[in-house]
Design a protein around this motif. Structure first.
Motif, PDB file in Angstrom:
ATOM      1  N   THR A 118       0.823  -1.211   0.000  1.00 44.24           N
ATOM      2  CA  THR A 118       0.000   0.000   0.000  1.00 44.24           C
ATOM      3  C   THR A 118       0.859   1.266   0.000  1.00 44.24           C
ATOM      4  OG1 THR A 118      -1.421  -1.292   1.445  1.00 44.24           O
ATOM      5  CG2 THR A 118      -2.039   0.994   1.056  1.00 44.24           C
ATOM      6  N   ASP A 146      -5.905  -3.073  -6.249  1.00 43.18           N
ATOM      7  CA  ASP A 146      -5.401  -3.900  -5.162  1.00 43.18           C
ATOM      8  C   ASP A 146      -6.021  -5.294  -5.226  1.00 43.18           C
ATOM      9  OD1 ASP A 146      -4.012  -4.657  -2.957  1.00 43.18           O
ATOM     10  OD2 ASP A 146      -5.178  -3.513  -1.513  1.00 43.18           O
ATOM     11  N   GLU A 147      -5.221  -6.271  -4.876  1.00 41.97           N
ATOM     12  CA  GLU A 147      -5.691  -7.661  -4.787  1.00 41.97           C
ATOM     13  C   GLU A 147      -6.282  -8.113  -6.112  1.00 41.97           C
ATOM     14  OE1 GLU A 147      -4.668  -8.813  -2.155  1.00 41.97           O
ATOM     15  OE2 GLU A 147      -4.706  -7.254  -0.652  1.00 41.97           O
TER      16      GLU A 147
END
Ligand code: ADP
Ligand code: MG
Length: 700
Positions: free
Chosen positions: A304, A398-399
Motif C-alpha cells: 500500500t 489492489d488484490e
C-alpha cells in the motif's frame, strides 16, 4: 506436399473405416497428428514377471504361461463374462473378459504357451487381469515387439472401437521409419548443443520408440522445451508490442508532495525491496510509455505504501490517481489509512463504493471532473461510466485476483490516453509462471517483509482440542490481545455455512460471556454499514473476538490481533489460508494461527495443512498450490486456455521453463529481431505455431 501433411488414410494399415475412427476419436487427420500422439509411458517387453512375484502396485506387465480352463458365465450386463485360469508354475491368476467372450473363447487354445500382457488387479487375495492381451509365445518370438513399447492414451471406448494400444502402436511403428530424414530442426545445431537438447528428429522418433528410459526422458524434455520456448516467445512478442504501441503520460518530475511525504510523513524507513520497486515504477512512468505493472508481494510486505507514493508522483505531475479494492471493507480501510497519512497535506481524497449515497456521489463526480479531487479510493463502483476524471494519470488495483482482465480494461478508458496501471496482488504466483502468464504486465516483486515481524506459530488441531483452544484464547485475550475465528463460506452451501457460522458464534458467546468479553460477528449477509460498524468495533479494540466468514480475508489490518483460528480449514484453498493467516502477526506480539479440521482429510487437504504448518513463505506456498491445483485453476480461465502446452506442465517443468527463458533471452541478445539467417527457421516455426493455433491439424 510434405509427408507429414499426408492424410492419415494413406498410412499403411489405415483403411477408410479406421481413418474415420482416428479422426473422430483422436483428432488424427494427418501423419503429423499421429506423430504427435505421444506415449504417456513405456513398458519393457523384454521383462517377464512370475505370478508369485506379482504385487498390487504393478501396472502393465508380461507373464509367460498357459490357460488351463475357460468358463463362460451367463448373466446380464457385467455379470455376463468369460473367465479363464492362467498358470505359470509359480501360481495362477484369473483372466476376465466382459465383452466378446464367445469369440475370444474360440480363438484361444488351452495348455499352449502364451505371453500374457496386462495390468493385474488385486482383489480378495487373488490377482486378475481384465481384458488382457495374449500372444502365442511362438508369435511373440517372431514379432518385432521387443524392448520399450509405447503406451498411448486410450479409453474403454477407444478399445471397444478397435483403437487399442496394440493398434496404435502398430500404426506408429509403420509411420516412424518413413519419417526418418523428414523432420528438420528449426533450432540450429549450436543452439541444441548449448542447451543440451536432443535434435528434433531424434526426439520425435525416440519419444515413440526409445532405446532406454533415459532416452525417452531426453526426447520428452526436448519437445517440452520447444513448447515452452515458443510459448514464451509469444509472451515476449506481446510485451514488445505493448511497449511500442501504448503511449501514456510522462511523469517527468518528483515534486513537492512526494518529497514532503517522503521526508516528513512516512512513519518508517522503506524496505530495500519497496525502494527498488518504487524505482521500477518511477522509471516506467517517466517517459510517456504506458506502465502496466504487476506488483507482487507477500501479505504484509507493504504494498500500500508503494502505491501511495506512486499516486503522489502522479499528483505532483498534475494528474489524478485512483485506488480500487475488491471489497467495501478494504476500500474503507485504505481510505482511512491514507486520509490519516495525508492529514496535513493539501491533497483531496474521497471514497466511492456502492453504499455511498446519491448526494455525495454527485459531489464526488463533480470534484473528479473539475479536478479538485486528487485521489479516489473505492470498489468496482470506480469502473462505472459515470465516474469521469479531469485527468486520471494512475490507477492502482489492489488484490488483483478478484478483478478480471475486462475490468482492468475499463480503467484504461478513463482518460484520453490510458492511465498508468499498477496491479497489486498478495497471492504470490511463482515468478516463472507470473512472467509467462501476465504477458503484457511487467513484474515487480517485494520479496522482503518490514523489519521486526515475528513468525506466526501455526498448528493443526481437531474438534477434541476445542477446550484447550478456548483456554488458550482466554489467556491471549486476558493479555490484551484479540482473536479472529473464521468460518468457510462456499457459495453452493451458503445456508449451511451460515448456520455453521451462527452456531459457532453462539458457542463462542457462551464460552466467552459478557460483559467480560465482547464478540463481533461479520458475514456476507450483513449490510455494508453493519459490517463496517462491527469491523470498526473490533479494530478499535471494543470487541476481543471477531467471528467472521472470509469477508475479512483480504487486507484487513488490526495489529493487536494475535490469534487466527480457522474453522474447517480443510475447506479452504492454500492461498486463502495464507491470506487469512496474514491478518495476524502485524503487531509486536507473538501470533498464532490454529487450523481446525475434522479427522478425515483428503490427501490434498493434508498437504495444504502440512504446508501451512511448515512454512510462512508465500512464494513457497504458491508453489505447492500450483502443484496441487495446476495453473489454470489458480489463474482463472483466461490463462489456462492460452497456454497451449501439450507435453509441458507448468507445475512440474519449472527448470525447463527457466532453461527455455534463458535460451530466449540469449537469442534476443544476439539477434533481437531474428534477422540472421541461422535464426530464420526459429522465426518461421514461431509464426507457424501462432497461426496454427486456430484450427491447426483439424482440416481433413
Ligand atoms: P500488504 O502488502 O499486505 O498490502 P500493507 O501495505 O497493508 O501490506 O502493510 C502492512 C503493514 O506494514 C502496514 O501496517 C504498514 O504500515 C506496514 N509497513 C509497510 N511498510 C513498512 C516498512 N517499510 N516498515 C515498517 N512497516 C511497514
Ligand atoms: Mg494490502
Amino acid at each position: 506436399m510434405s509427408l507429414l501433411s499426408t492424410a492419415i488414410e494413406y498410412l499403411k494399415g489405415v483403411g477408410p473405416a479406421k481413418a474415420d475412427l482416428l479422426k473422430a476419436e483422436l483428432g488424427i487427420f494427418r501423419f503429423s497428428d499421429l506423430l504427435k500422439l505421444y506415449p504417456y509411458r513405456y513398458v519393457d517387453r523384454s521383462q517377464f514377471y512370475k505370478i508369485s512375484d506379482l504385487n498390487s502396485s504393478l501396472s502393465e506387465i508380461q507373464i509367460v504361461g498357459i490357460i488351463t480352463s475357460m468358463q463362460e458365465v451367463a448373466g446380464k450386463g457385467k455379470s455376463q463374462r468369460l473367465t479363464a485360469i492362467f498358470q505359470d508354475g509359480t501360481g495362477s491368476v484369473e483372466l476376465i473378459w466382459f465383452t466378446g467372450g464367445a469369440w475370444i473363447k474360440k480363438s484361444l487354445k488351452l495348455n499352449t504357451a502364451y505371453v500374457l500382457y496386462g495390468k493385474p488387479n488385486f482383489f480378495n487375495g487373488t490377482f486378475s487381469f481384465p481384458h488382457p492381451e495374449l500372444e502365442l509365445v511362438e508369435d511373440f518370438k517372431k514379432s518385432p515387439t521387443k524392448g520399450l513399447q509405447p503406451l498411448y492414451p486410450s479409453s474403454e471406448k477407444l478399445n471397444k472401437k478397435g483403437l487399442n494400444n496394440k493398434t496404435l502402436a502398430r500404426l506408429t511403428r509403420s509411420l516412424i521409419p518413413q519419417l526418418q530424414g523428414q523432420l528438420p530442426d528449426f533450432f540450429p545445431p549450436h543452439f541444441t548443443e548449448r542447451y543440451g537438447l536432443m535434435p528434433r528428429e531424434n526426439a520425435l522418433l525416440a519419444i515413440h520408440y526409445p532405446n532406454s528410459l533415459e532416452e525417452a526422458e531426453a526426447a520428452r524434455n526436448r519437445l517440452k522445451f520447444e513448447e515452452l520456448f515458443f510459448f514464451q516467445m509469444e509472451v515476449a512478442a506481446q510485451k514488445r508490442q505493448h511497449h511500442h504501441q501504448t503511449q501514456s503520460f510522462a511523469f517527468t518530475s518528483i515534486g513537492r508532495h512526494f518529497n514532503h511525504f517522503y521526508k516528513e510523513v512516512l512513519p518508517f524507513e522503506l524496505t530495500g525491496a519497496q525502494k527498488r520497486v518504487l524505482k521500477e515504477i518511477r522509471n516506467d512512468m517517466r517517459f510517456g510509455q504506458h506502465m502496466n505493472r504487476l506488483l507482487q508481494g507477500d501479505v504484509g510486505s507493504g504494498k500500500t505504501m508503494v502505491a501511495l507514493l506512486a499516486m503522489l508522483m502522479a499528483i505532483d505531475n498534475g494528474y489524478q490517481a485512483c485506488l480500487m479494492a475488491p471489497t467495501e471493507i478494504l476500500a474503507q480501510q485504505h481510505f482511512t489509512g491514507i486520509m490519516e497519512l495525508l492529514n496535513d497535506m493539501d491533497i483531496k481524497v474521497a471514497i466511492l463504493t456502492g453504499s455511498v449515497k446519491t448526494a455525495s456521489r454527485r459531489e464526488i463526480h463533480a470534484a473528479l471532473e473539475d479536478g479538485s479531487l486528487d485521489i479516489l479510493i473505492g470498489t468496482h463502483a470506480l469502473l462505472e461510466d459515470k465516474v469521469q476524471y479531469k485527468n486520471l494519470g494512475l490507477a492502482v488495483v489492489d488484490e488483483q485476483h478478484r478483478f478480471g482482465v475486462a475490468q482492468r480494461a475499463k480503467l484504461w478508458k478513463k482518460n484520453k490516453l490510458p492511465p498508468h496501471i499498477l496491479v497489486m496482488t498478495a497471492t504470490p504466483i511463482p515468478r516463472t509462471l507470473a512472467m509467462s502468464i501476465y504477458g503484457n504486465l511487467e513484474l515487480s516483486v517485494i520479496d522482503e517483509l518490514p523489519p521486526g515481524r515475528k513468525p506466526i506459530k501455526t498448528t493443526h488441531a481437531y474438534d477434541k482440542d476445542r477446550n484447550a483452544l478456548f483456554g488458550f484464547l482466554e489467556k491471549e485475550i486476558d493479555l490484551g490481545r484479540q482473536v479472529y475465528i473464521v468460518y468457510p463460506l462456499i457459495e453452493e452451501s451458503e445456508t449451511l455455512d451460515y448456520k455453521d457460522l451462527m452456531d459457532g458464534y453462539e458457542s463462542i458467546c457462551r464460552a466467552f460471556p459478557r460483559p467480560k468479553y465482547q464478540v463481533s460477528v461479520v458475514h456476507g449477509k450483513m449490510k455494508p454499514e453493519d459490517k463496517d460498524f462491527e469491523m470498526q468495533r473490533f479494530a478499535s479494540g471494543k470487541t476481543q473476538i471477531m467471528v467472521a466468514t472470509t469477508v475479512i480475508e483480504v487486507g484487513v489490518n488490526v495489529p493487536n490481533a494475535s490469534v487466527m483460528v480457522i474453522e474447517s480449514a480443510e475447506r479452504f484453498g492454500l492461498s486463502q489460508l495464507h491470506q487469512l493467516r496474514g491478518r495476524v502477526g502485524r503487531g509486536a506480539e507473538k501470533s498464532y494461527c490454529i487450523l481446525m479440521t475434522s479427522f478425515k482429510l483428503s490427501q490434498d487437504a493434508k498437504t495444504r495443512i502440512k504446508t501451512m504448518v511448515r512454512t510462512q513463505d508465500g512464494f513457497e506456498i504458491a508453489d505447492v498450490d500450483l502443484k496441487l491445483r495446476g495453473p489454470g485453476d489458480i489463474l482463472g480461465t483466461r490463462q489456462s486456455g492460452n497456454l497451449d502446452l501439450h507435453l509441458a506442465d507448468l507445475r512440474h517443468d519449472g527448470p525447463l521453463m527457466d532453461l527455455s527463458r534463458r535460451a530466449l533471452t540469449d537469442l534476443f541478445a544476439a539477434d533481437p529481431n531474428l534477422k540472421q539467417q541461422v535464426h530464420r527457421s526459429i522465426l518461421h516455426e514461431f509464426e507457424r505455431r501462432k497461426h496454427g493455433k486456430v484450427d491447426w491439424g483439424r482440416i481433413s
